[in-house]
Design a protein around this motif. Structure first.
Motif, PDB file in Angstrom:
ATOM      1  N   GLU A  25       0.825  -1.211   0.000  1.00 43.64           N
ATOM      2  CA  GLU A  25       0.000   0.000   0.000  1.00 43.64           C
ATOM      3  C   GLU A  25       0.861   1.263   0.000  1.00 43.64           C
ATOM      4  O   GLU A  25       0.569   2.214  -0.707  1.00 43.64           O
ATOM      5  N   ALA A  26       1.887   1.270   0.830  1.00 45.67           N
ATOM      6  CA  ALA A  26       2.706   2.468   0.981  1.00 45.67           C
ATOM      7  C   ALA A  26       3.508   2.780  -0.272  1.00 45.67           C
ATOM      8  O   ALA A  26       3.821   3.937  -0.536  1.00 45.67           O
ATOM      9  N   TYR A  27       3.835   1.761  -1.043  1.00 48.16           N
ATOM     10  CA  TYR A  27       4.666   1.989  -2.214  1.00 48.16           C
ATOM     11  C   TYR A  27       3.889   2.040  -3.516  1.00 48.16           C
ATOM     12  O   TYR A  27       4.443   2.342  -4.555  1.00 48.16           O
ATOM     13  N   GLN A  28       2.594   1.774  -3.499  1.00 50.55           N
ATOM     14  CA  GLN A  28       1.793   1.880  -4.720  1.00 50.55           C
ATOM     15  C   GLN A  28       1.430   3.347  -4.938  1.00 50.55           C
ATOM     16  O   GLN A  28       0.480   3.854  -4.351  1.00 50.55           O
ATOM     17  N   ALA A  36       3.569   5.066   7.778  1.00 49.42           N
ATOM     18  CA  ALA A  36       2.952   5.288   9.091  1.00 49.42           C
ATOM     19  C   ALA A  36       1.439   5.347   8.986  1.00 49.42           C
ATOM     20  O   ALA A  36       0.736   4.825   9.860  1.00 49.42           O
ATOM     21  N   ALA A  37       0.927   5.959   7.931  1.00 52.25           N
ATOM     22  CA  ALA A  37      -0.524   6.073   7.768  1.00 52.25           C
ATOM     23  C   ALA A  37      -1.173   4.706   7.570  1.00 52.25           C
ATOM     24  O   ALA A  37      -2.215   4.412   8.169  1.00 52.25           O
ATOM     25  N   VAL A  38      -0.576   3.871   6.743  1.00 51.78           N
ATOM     26  CA  VAL A  38      -1.131   2.533   6.501  1.00 51.78           C
ATOM     27  C   VAL A  38      -1.049   1.706   7.782  1.00 51.78           C
ATOM     28  O   VAL A  38      -2.007   1.018   8.147  1.00 51.78           O
ATOM     29  N   THR A  39       0.052   1.797   8.482  1.00 49.66           N
ATOM     30  CA  THR A  39       0.208   1.062   9.735  1.00 49.66           C
ATOM     31  C   THR A  39      -0.824   1.508  10.758  1.00 49.66           C
ATOM     32  O   THR A  39      -1.478   0.669  11.397  1.00 49.66           O
ATOM     33  N   ALA A  40      -0.984   2.804  10.909  1.00 52.65           N
ATOM     34  CA  ALA A  40      -1.969   3.327  11.862  1.00 52.65           C
ATOM     35  C   ALA A  40      -3.377   2.884  11.491  1.00 52.65           C
ATOM     36  O   ALA A  40      -4.182   2.529  12.361  1.00 52.65           O
ATOM     37  N   GLN A  65     -10.981  -3.124   0.531  1.00 57.69           N
ATOM     38  CA  GLN A  65     -10.375  -2.298   1.571  1.00 57.69           C
ATOM     39  C   GLN A  65      -8.931  -1.899   1.280  1.00 57.69           C
ATOM     40  O   GLN A  65      -8.573  -0.757   1.425  1.00 57.69           O
ATOM     41  N   TYR A  66      -8.126  -2.844   0.900  1.00 60.83           N
ATOM     42  CA  TYR A  66      -6.714  -2.573   0.659  1.00 60.83           C
ATOM     43  C   TYR A  66      -6.363  -3.036  -0.757  1.00 60.83           C
ATOM     44  O   TYR A  66      -6.358  -4.222  -1.023  1.00 60.83           O
ATOM     45  N   GLU A  67      -6.086  -2.081  -1.608  1.00 64.39           N
ATOM     46  CA  GLU A  67      -5.803  -2.372  -3.001  1.00 64.39           C
ATOM     47  C   GLU A  67      -4.689  -3.394  -3.159  1.00 64.39           C
ATOM     48  O   GLU A  67      -4.709  -4.210  -4.086  1.00 64.39           O
ATOM     49  N   ALA A  68      -3.744  -3.367  -2.267  1.00 63.90           N
ATOM     50  CA  ALA A  68      -2.624  -4.307  -2.342  1.00 63.90           C
ATOM     51  C   ALA A  68      -3.079  -5.759  -2.257  1.00 63.90           C
ATOM     52  O   ALA A  68      -2.380  -6.650  -2.712  1.00 63.90           O
ATOM     53  N   ASN A  69      -4.251  -5.990  -1.693  1.00 65.68           N
ATOM     54  CA  ASN A  69      -4.734  -7.351  -1.495  1.00 65.68           C
ATOM     55  C   ASN A  69      -5.941  -7.679  -2.356  1.00 65.68           C
ATOM     56  O   ASN A  69      -6.628  -8.659  -2.109  1.00 65.68           O
TER      57      ASN A  69
END
Length: 71
Positions: A25-28, A36-40, A65-69
Motif C-alpha cells: 500500500e505504501a509503495y503503490q 505510518a498512515a497505513v500502519t496506523a 479495503q486494501y488495493e494491495a490485497n
C-alpha cells in the motif's frame, strides 16, 4: 522495550499480513511516504473490531479495503 507485534499480541500470520499490506500500500503510487498512515490504519481497525474482525489477516482481506490485497 516491546515491539509493536508484542504490544498488539500479533500472531506470526497477522504480522506477515500487516507487513505485506503496508509494503504494498505504501509503495503503490505513494513512494513509501505513507508507511505510518497505513500502519496506523491497520492497527486502528484491529482495535476497533473493524467489520467484526480483530485478526489482521481477516481485516486486510476484506473486499475493497486494501488495493494491495485485491488479488
Amino acid at each position: 522495550m516491546p515491539t509493536t507485534s508484542q504490544l498488539f499480541n500479533l500472531t506470526p500470520q497477522e504480522r506477515n499480513a500487516a507487513i505485506n499490506t503496508i509494503a504494498r500500500e505504501a509503495y503503490q503510487g505513494g513512494g513509501g511516504k505513507d508507511i505510518a498512515a497505513v500502519t496506523a490504519n491497520l492497527l486502528s481497525r484491529r482495535l476497533a473490531n473493524y467489520g467484526g474482525n480483530t485478526n489482521l489477516v481477516d481485516i486486510v482481506k476484506q473486499p475493497g479495503q486494501y488495493e494491495a490485497n485485491f488479488h
